[in-house]
Design a protein around this motif. Sequence first.
Motif, PDB file in Angstrom:
ATOM      1  N   GLU A 189       0.242  -3.620   4.810  1.00  0.00           N
ATOM      2  CA  GLU A 189      -0.916  -2.748   4.602  1.00  0.00           C
ATOM      3  C   GLU A 189      -2.358  -3.730   5.032  1.00  0.00           C
ATOM      4  O   GLU A 189      -3.136  -3.554   5.470  1.00  0.00           O
ATOM      5  N   ASP A 190      -2.270  -5.002   4.071  1.00  0.00           N
ATOM      6  CA  ASP A 190      -3.341  -5.902   4.346  1.00  0.00           C
ATOM      7  C   ASP A 190      -3.193  -6.361   5.763  1.00  0.00           C
ATOM      8  O   ASP A 190      -4.725  -6.740   6.236  1.00  0.00           O
ATOM      9  N   VAL A 191      -2.490  -6.408   6.588  1.00  0.00           N
ATOM     10  CA  VAL A 191      -2.451  -6.979   7.683  1.00  0.00           C
ATOM     11  C   VAL A 191      -3.136  -6.036   8.660  1.00  0.00           C
ATOM     12  O   VAL A 191      -3.685  -6.357   9.804  1.00  0.00           O
ATOM     13  N   VAL A 192      -2.730  -4.732   8.513  1.00  0.00           N
ATOM     14  CA  VAL A 192      -3.675  -3.614   9.237  1.00  0.00           C
ATOM     15  C   VAL A 192      -4.896  -3.721   8.978  1.00  0.00           C
ATOM     16  O   VAL A 192      -5.786  -3.555   9.902  1.00  0.00           O
ATOM     17  N   ARG A 193      -5.281  -4.005   7.512  1.00  0.00           N
ATOM     18  CA  ARG A 193      -6.629  -3.855   7.320  1.00  0.00           C
ATOM     19  C   ARG A 193      -7.581  -5.185   7.936  1.00  0.00           C
ATOM     20  O   ARG A 193      -8.565  -4.931   8.504  1.00  0.00           O
ATOM     21  N   LEU A 194      -6.992  -6.166   7.889  1.00  0.00           N
ATOM     22  CA  LEU A 194      -7.242  -7.368   8.564  1.00  0.00           C
ATOM     23  C   LEU A 194      -7.594  -7.217  10.359  1.00  0.00           C
ATOM     24  O   LEU A 194      -8.420  -7.426  10.753  1.00  0.00           O
ATOM     25  N   GLY A 195      -6.541  -6.601  10.685  1.00  0.00           N
ATOM     26  CA  GLY A 195      -6.591  -6.134  12.152  1.00  0.00           C
ATOM     27  C   GLY A 195      -7.715  -5.313  12.547  1.00  0.00           C
ATOM     28  O   GLY A 195      -8.426  -5.447  13.799  1.00  0.00           O
ATOM     29  N   ARG A 196      -8.051  -4.273  11.534  1.00  0.00           N
ATOM     30  CA  ARG A 196      -9.413  -3.219  11.821  1.00  0.00           C
ATOM     31  C   ARG A 196     -10.479  -4.461  11.778  1.00  0.00           C
ATOM     32  O   ARG A 196     -11.503  -4.220  12.731  1.00  0.00           O
ATOM     33  N   LYS A 197     -10.669  -5.327  11.031  1.00  0.00           N
ATOM     34  CA  LYS A 197     -11.664  -6.224  10.804  1.00  0.00           C
ATOM     35  C   LYS A 197     -11.958  -7.049  12.021  1.00  0.00           C
ATOM     36  O   LYS A 197     -12.994  -7.102  12.332  1.00  0.00           O
ATOM     37  N   GLN A 254      -9.225  -7.721  -8.189  1.00  0.00           N
ATOM     38  CA  GLN A 254     -10.313  -7.030  -8.365  1.00  0.00           C
ATOM     39  C   GLN A 254     -11.016  -6.605  -7.240  1.00  0.00           C
ATOM     40  O   GLN A 254     -11.537  -5.809  -7.089  1.00  0.00           O
ATOM     41  N   LEU A 255     -11.372  -7.984  -6.519  1.00  0.00           N
ATOM     42  CA  LEU A 255     -12.524  -7.762  -5.344  1.00  0.00           C
ATOM     43  C   LEU A 255     -11.703  -7.100  -4.395  1.00  0.00           C
ATOM     44  O   LEU A 255     -12.514  -6.240  -3.829  1.00  0.00           O
ATOM     45  N   SER A 256     -10.395  -7.374  -3.994  1.00  0.00           N
ATOM     46  CA  SER A 256      -9.712  -6.307  -2.981  1.00  0.00           C
ATOM     47  C   SER A 256      -9.884  -4.787  -3.438  1.00  0.00           C
ATOM     48  O   SER A 256     -10.039  -3.923  -2.710  1.00  0.00           O
ATOM     49  N   GLU A 257      -9.501  -4.431  -4.620  1.00  0.00           N
ATOM     50  CA  GLU A 257      -9.583  -3.265  -5.070  1.00  0.00           C
ATOM     51  C   GLU A 257     -10.998  -2.390  -4.814  1.00  0.00           C
ATOM     52  O   GLU A 257     -11.172  -1.404  -4.745  1.00  0.00           O
ATOM     53  N   LYS A 258     -11.815  -3.360  -5.063  1.00  0.00           N
ATOM     54  CA  LYS A 258     -13.159  -2.655  -4.900  1.00  0.00           C
ATOM     55  C   LYS A 258     -13.747  -2.620  -3.280  1.00  0.00           C
ATOM     56  O   LYS A 258     -14.785  -2.325  -2.962  1.00  0.00           O
ATOM     57  N   GLY A 259     -12.927  -3.175  -2.355  1.00  0.00           N
ATOM     58  CA  GLY A 259     -13.132  -2.929  -0.998  1.00  0.00           C
ATOM     59  C   GLY A 259     -13.882  -4.386  -0.478  1.00  0.00           C
ATOM     60  O   GLY A 259     -14.311  -4.133   0.613  1.00  0.00           O
ATOM     61  N   PHE A 260     -13.822  -5.503  -1.138  1.00  0.00           N
ATOM     62  CA  PHE A 260     -14.567  -6.355  -0.796  1.00  0.00           C
ATOM     63  C   PHE A 260     -14.116  -6.891   0.454  1.00  0.00           C
ATOM     64  O   PHE A 260     -15.181  -7.309   1.340  1.00  0.00           O
ATOM     65  N   TRP A 261     -12.778  -7.107   1.041  1.00  0.00           N
ATOM     66  CA  TRP A 261     -12.548  -7.560   1.996  1.00  0.00           C
ATOM     67  C   TRP A 261     -12.070  -6.296   3.336  1.00  0.00           C
ATOM     68  O   TRP A 261     -11.287  -6.541   4.068  1.00  0.00           O
ATOM     69  N   SER A 262     -12.467  -5.201   2.979  1.00  0.00           N
ATOM     70  CA  SER A 262     -12.207  -4.040   3.592  1.00  0.00           C
ATOM     71  C   SER A 262     -12.968  -4.237   5.045  1.00  0.00           C
ATOM     72  O   SER A 262     -14.316  -4.623   5.138  1.00  0.00           O
TER      73      SER A 262
END
Length: 238
Positions: free
Chosen positions: A171-179, A230-238
């Motif tokens: 899931e995180d690779v996909v999020r990074l890929g979008r960024k 906590q930062l991730s769950e708040k969408g900090f790196w989305s």
Amino acid sequence: MKFLRDLRSILQQRKKDSLNPINPELLSIHIPKTAGRTFREILKSQYGVNGVLSLDHYYLTKQNEQLADHPTDRYPVIHGHLPYRQISKVALPSSKYITWLRHPVDRVISNYYHYRDSVFPAKQKRNPSAQLVSIEDFIERPKRRNKMSQYLEGIDLEALFFVGFQEQFKEDVVRLGRKLQWRISELPLQMRVNENKRTKQSAPSLPEELIMRIRKCNEKDLALYEKAKQLSEKGFWS
């Protein structure tokens, strides 16, 4: 004449800079036992085999080299066991820092079994009198404690372009890929996360007392991990 030579040199450099991207674009800090080898292959799938400079501080120390001794400006990505204080020496203002975290208890246990099953046998071949370190002694050694905090010393979590978690790797690779506007396919996402199946099958269940000792020895990493979650769950790196 000197003025003309200097002007010609400046124009040639500007032309060169316009043809080549400013590197390194990404600085990937691979903390041991956090799916770094798998992530390296994903980076190669996006930037090409010749687009990723893969090094680690063990190799550099053995060769008596500095990271700056290598042509880091030729690579869009630098990846490896390189702590922030080391990898930042070749960074540009535009460079983006990426790292992956793992629950500290799981990371330490995985680190020990990697040492037991891979590192120690190689060491014993070179030195037959070498003694295997027990997990109880291993976790107490200063260089084995708070390894994630050691690697990220000098940079705040909020300054990182992206932090992923091994527990949710795909899931995180996909999020990074979008960024980063990557072309994500299913193939690299199916590659092995940094786990040793043989180790997991043969490893005995650890007593609760030992788990608590691991937590005690890695309190800084536990705090770092919880803050990052906590930062991730708040969408900090989305």
